[in-house]
Design an enzyme around this catalytic site. Structure first.
Site, PDB file in Angstrom:
ATOM      1  N   ASP A   1       9.667  -2.081 -12.680  1.00  0.00           N
ATOM      2  CA  ASP A   1       9.467  -0.809 -11.987  1.00  0.00           C
ATOM      3  C   ASP A   1       9.843  -0.963 -10.514  1.00  0.00           C
ATOM      4  O   ASP A   1       9.736  -2.052  -9.944  1.00  0.00           O
ATOM      5  CB  ASP A   1       8.000  -0.390 -12.120  1.00  0.00           C
ATOM      6  CG  ASP A   1       7.759   1.046 -11.688  1.00  0.00           C
ATOM      7  OD1 ASP A   1       8.746   1.798 -11.521  1.00  0.00           O
ATOM      8  OD2 ASP A   1       6.585   1.420 -11.526  1.00  0.00           O
ATOM      9  N   GLU A   2      10.274   0.136  -9.889  1.00  0.00           N
ATOM     10  CA  GLU A   2      10.597   0.171  -8.445  1.00  0.00           C
ATOM     11  C   GLU A   2      11.576  -0.945  -8.059  1.00  0.00           C
ATOM     12  O   GLU A   2      11.380  -1.653  -7.063  1.00  0.00           O
ATOM     13  CB  GLU A   2       9.312   0.059  -7.596  1.00  0.00           C
ATOM     14  CG  GLU A   2       8.264   1.110  -7.891  1.00  0.00           C
ATOM     15  CD  GLU A   2       8.615   2.489  -7.358  1.00  0.00           C
ATOM     16  OE1 GLU A   2       9.740   2.672  -6.856  1.00  0.00           O
ATOM     17  OE2 GLU A   2       7.760   3.387  -7.457  1.00  0.00           O
TER      18      GLU A   2
ATOM     19  N   LYS B   1       9.685   9.012 -14.161  1.00  0.00           N
ATOM     20  CA  LYS B   1       9.951   7.569 -14.243  1.00  0.00           C
ATOM     21  C   LYS B   1       8.846   6.822 -14.991  1.00  0.00           C
ATOM     22  O   LYS B   1       9.121   5.996 -15.870  1.00  0.00           O
ATOM     23  CB  LYS B   1      10.080   7.017 -12.821  1.00  0.00           C
ATOM     24  CG  LYS B   1      10.029   5.509 -12.713  1.00  0.00           C
ATOM     25  CD  LYS B   1      10.132   5.078 -11.273  1.00  0.00           C
ATOM     26  CE  LYS B   1       8.888   5.428 -10.488  1.00  0.00           C
ATOM     27  NZ  LYS B   1       7.796   4.467 -10.649  1.00  0.00           N
ATOM     28  N   THR B   2       7.601   7.118 -14.656  1.00  0.00           N
ATOM     29  CA  THR B   2       6.484   6.404 -15.275  1.00  0.00           C
ATOM     30  C   THR B   2       6.421   6.678 -16.767  1.00  0.00           C
ATOM     31  O   THR B   2       6.163   5.778 -17.572  1.00  0.00           O
ATOM     32  CB  THR B   2       5.161   6.809 -14.602  1.00  0.00           C
ATOM     33  OG1 THR B   2       5.258   6.566 -13.201  1.00  0.00           O
ATOM     34  CG2 THR B   2       4.002   6.021 -15.171  1.00  0.00           C
TER      35      THR B   2
ATOM     36  N   GLN C   1      15.549   5.982  -2.684  1.00  0.00           N
ATOM     37  CA  GLN C   1      14.191   5.859  -2.155  1.00  0.00           C
ATOM     38  C   GLN C   1      13.885   4.432  -1.710  1.00  0.00           C
ATOM     39  O   GLN C   1      12.713   4.039  -1.646  1.00  0.00           O
ATOM     40  CB  GLN C   1      13.174   6.313  -3.204  1.00  0.00           C
ATOM     41  CG  GLN C   1      13.268   7.788  -3.551  1.00  0.00           C
ATOM     42  CD  GLN C   1      12.123   8.245  -4.437  1.00  0.00           C
ATOM     43  OE1 GLN C   1      10.973   8.340  -4.014  1.00  0.00           O
ATOM     44  NE2 GLN C   1      12.434   8.529  -5.693  1.00  0.00           N
TER      45      GLN C   1
ATOM     46  N   ARG D   1       8.622  15.016  -1.500  1.00  0.00           N
ATOM     47  CA  ARG D   1       7.169  14.991  -1.749  1.00  0.00           C
ATOM     48  C   ARG D   1       6.646  16.399  -2.001  1.00  0.00           C
ATOM     49  O   ARG D   1       5.536  16.578  -2.497  1.00  0.00           O
ATOM     50  CB  ARG D   1       6.411  14.415  -0.552  1.00  0.00           C
ATOM     51  CG  ARG D   1       6.700  12.979  -0.143  1.00  0.00           C
ATOM     52  CD  ARG D   1       6.662  12.016  -1.283  1.00  0.00           C
ATOM     53  NE  ARG D   1       8.013  11.841  -1.830  1.00  0.00           N
ATOM     54  CZ  ARG D   1       8.280  11.296  -3.010  1.00  0.00           C
ATOM     55  NH1 ARG D   1       7.302  10.903  -3.793  1.00  0.00           N
ATOM     56  NH2 ARG D   1       9.523  11.169  -3.436  1.00  0.00           N
TER      57      ARG D   1
END
Length: 742
Positions: A220-221, A33-34, A251, A599
């Site tokens: 973002d997010e 994503k980043t 998420q 994770r």
């Protein structure tokens, strides 16, 4: 240009090169994503679609904003100036300072912290004639911030949005608080976006100016945005519609702090014609972990849908281990043994994490790691015995056991607030120094001498009388009962129950866990000595350390090995989610489980137990429904056979009424509702020998009386134990010889 695009997979490249119109990038865990966000930012600048000052990029943390700035600069080969890049609050503050006069402020306005906000609100509540003990200012401040998170000024609060807190005066106090903020030329964090959104709503010229100057918006997010953030973004994007929101609906786990998963779910309705790009190639986890996570999250109905697949070549690996254990002590022991084994094989402790659903769970693992000299750190929170409510409770215990403990007495003198403030404490210190005696003794002397005012004298008399009673309870009934009595009679539990902040339920759970920890020690002295030794562990020291944290704190992190303990009904999913109407809360719990699994890079170990300690006794626990949602081909199960083999020894579940066994059919765990009893601990005393059961059985449904708990109705029985719903004390399990027919 070709170099930076060549490093992207086809899905990522599509997300970067789709520049015109609204775009939603559904970026699953570990899908880059980043990289997509920063590459898209650089791509806009490199293709001359906009100048740096014409791009608005919003992140959720200052760290993320700093990393994005550095990555974009590295891709461009030159520092980037004039960017509208930062968190929602930082960008809101920047806009508000430009247009402060339109919001009734001067450009040099102050941004108040929490303490300053309360200092401003308390006098307003007192002027309104409110009892601050009954209506704590932090609770009202929490309600005001929730209104601001929803973009509601006092004038926009409808009856449906109002609250009856503070005798129906909450909205009026909100308005008075806002007026007071303006009078002192100040804002709080909630105002930074609230005022800016109001400016954009009510001043069309200001909004038009931003439409001309900002050509692209990157977010973002997006799944974590609240309503006022959503409104702010929609206003800025409604003209050019070149908005790209990157997020993962699977998420979205922060509804308790205002996040609205619906913001991302309705993106296509908000921006007709929007394109959706799904990033599904995961470069973090192995195939079994991804299969388990995908199968689990597929049970949610409120999602846009995507399926993660392994994006790296070496994607095969260990299956997810699902381990059933007798009790929570065994669970902590299993985790400690496995960590020790990994360390002996050369694995870094920094690549191991224990992710718990509730913060109280950390205590058992902390103590096990300390006992085995395994270094650890608690991430995103305090260690168990450092938490304020635990320190307060231990201070009460110390002051009860040791009347000369001045530090403990001073800590709880006015906690909860009982009118014994700084002035009273000064008098106590003066008397104590003059007579060279402890504060508690000085307090008794001042009280007996009538040297205090009426209200202060009454409060001090009540506290001193409490200590006298608690010492008697400690001597007669032991330290666990003493703790429960102190928390009840001191008003400490009542204080937390009235606290409507999201943290309050967790603080109550931590106090219950403290009772469980104390039950393992024969004396209070032994427990207090143990706490002192535990706190000697320096978790901040440098070096290789296991990470211990809640699942909420783990979002955005990754580890080679992840332990996921406590997958049981009532704990995970949490009881509050099970009690809430509809499926919204339960689906967020499932998203939290999905976050936990994703994770892990190499191995994930999920565990559940048959019994968890509750104060001095043990309660049955059911395997989480999430375990049945994991695919058989991606997991290995162990421990279920042991539980089934010993099922003949089991007791009726303590929570059978709340959790009927028919609610959780499980082919993998046929003994799910019938776990073996592993401890024989009567509620009336841990060391008491078991006596012969009473001659005349007491039937289910009978009304009974208990000397300590009062009247109640029998809801279940097992040999000499009764499950009783008491009128005042709630549900408890007691030996039948301690009750009589009412």
């Amino acid at each position: 240009m070709s170099d930076y695009l060549a490093r992207l997979n086809p899905e990522q490249r599509l997300a970067v090169e789709t520049l015109d119109g609204p775009l939603l990038v559904l970026a699953g865990a570990g899908t880059g994503k980043t990289r997509v966000l920063t590459t898209r930012f650089a791509h806009i600048l490199l293709t001359k679609r906009a100048w740096p000052s014409q791009v608005l990029a919003v992140t959720f943390t200052n760290k993320a904003a700093r990393e994005m700035r550095e990555r974009v600069a590295a891709m461009l080969g030159t520092p980037v100036e004039g960017l509208w890049l930062g968190t929602f609050h930082a960008l809101g503050a920047r806009m508000l300072r430009r247009h402060a006069a339109l919001a009734g402020l001067q450009p040099g306005f102050s941004i108040l912290d929490t303490d300053d906000q309360l200092r401003l609100l308390k006098p307003l509540m007192q002027q309104a004639g409110l009892d601050l003990h009954r209506f704590p200012p932090p609770v009202l401040m929490g309600q005001i911030q929730r209104w601001k998170d929803r973009g509601l000024t006092p004038s926009r609060i409808t009856p449906a949005e109002d609250t009856d807190f503070a005798q129906g005066k909450a909205r009026a106090l909100y308005a008075a608080y806002q007026e007071r903020l303006a009078a002192v030329n100040a804002v709080d964090f909630g105002d930074l976006l609230l005022h800016t959104t109001e400016l954009l709503r009510t001043h069309s010229d200001v909004l038009a100016a931003y439409h001309r100057s900002l050509r692209y918006i990157l977010v973002d997010e997006y799944q974590d945005t609240n309503l006022v953030q959503y409104l702010w973004l929609r206003l800025l994007a409604q003209e050019h519609r070149n908005i790209c929101c990157v997020g993962d609906d699977d998420q979205s786990i922060y509804s308790w702090r205002g996040a609205e998963v619906e913001n991302i779910l309705r993106f296509e309705q908000d921006f007709p014609g929007a394109q959706v790009v799904r990033l599904e190639a995961n470069y973090r986890s192995t195939t079994p972990i991804l299969a388990a996570a995908a199968s689990l999250i597929a049970h949610n109905e409120g999602r846009l849908g995507k399926t993660l697949r392994a994006g790296r070549a070496e994607s095969d690996g260990e299956k997810v281990a699902v381990i059933g254990l007798r009790d929570s002590d065994e669970e902590a022991r299993m985790v400690g043994l496995r960590i020790e084994g990994l360390r002996s094989e050369g694995h870094s402790l920094a690549e191991i994490a224990i992710l718990v659903r509730a913060s109280f769970q950390t205590r058992a693992f902390e103590e096990r790691l300390i006992a085995w000299a395994i270094p650890y750190r608690v991430v995103g929170g305090l260690r168990f015995y450092e938490r304020a409510e635990i320190r307060d409770a231990i201070a009460y215990l110390r002051a009860t056991l040791r009347p000369g403990d001045d530090l403990a007495f001073e800590r709880i003198l006015n906690v909860p607030r009982r009118g014994l403030g700084d002035a009273a404490l000064r008098k106590l210190h003066e008397r104590a120094r003059a007579e060279e005696r402890p504060l508690a003794a000085a307090a008794e002397a001042l009280h007996d001498a009538g040297a205090l005012s009426g209200r202060v004298r009454e409060a001090l008399a009540s506290l001193l009388g409490g200590f006298a009673r608690w010492r008697a309870v400690l001597a007669r009934d032991g330290h666990v009962v003493a703790l429960k009595t102190i928390l009840d009679e001191s008003g400490y539990l009542e204080m937390l129950e009235k606290d409507r902040s999201p943290e309050a339920p967790g603080r109550i759970e931590n106090l219950r866990e403290l009772g469980r920890a104390m039950a393992e020690f024969e004396t209070l002295e032994g427990f207090l000595d143990h706490v002192s030794l535990v706190m000697e562990n320096d978790e901040n020291a440098a070096g290789d350390r296991v990470s211990l944290m809640t699942l909420h704190a783990a979002k955005g992190l990754e580890f080679d090995t992840v332990f996921l303990p406590g997958w049981e009904e009532g704990l995970f999913p949490h009881q509050r989610a099970l009690e809430e109407a509809g499926t919204k809360a339960l689906e967020e719990e499932r998203r939290l489980a999905y976050v936990g699994l994703t994770r892990a890079r190499t191995r994930a170990i999920v565990s559940h137990v048959g019994f968890r300690r509750f104060y001095s006794g043990w309660q049955n626990a059911f395997p989480s429904r999430f375990l049945d949602e994991l695919p058989a081909e991606a997991i290995t199960r162990s421990g279920a056979a042991l539980l089934e083999r010993e099922a003949a020894l089991t007791a009726a579940p303590v929570f059978s009424a709340a959790f009927p066994s028919s609610a959780f059919p499980s082919s993998a765990f046929p003994a799910a509702a019938r776990f073996p009893r592993v401890r024989d601990v009567p509620a009336e005393g841990q060391g008491e020998a078991r006596r012969q059961r009473r001659g005349t059985p007491i039937a289910v449904g009978a009304r009974v009386f208990h000397q300590k708990f009062g009247y109640g109705t029998v809801t279940g029985s097992d040999e000499d134990r009764l499950d009783i719903e008491f009128e005042k004390e709630g549900r408890k399990r007691v030996l039948d010889r301690f009750v009589e027919p009412a």
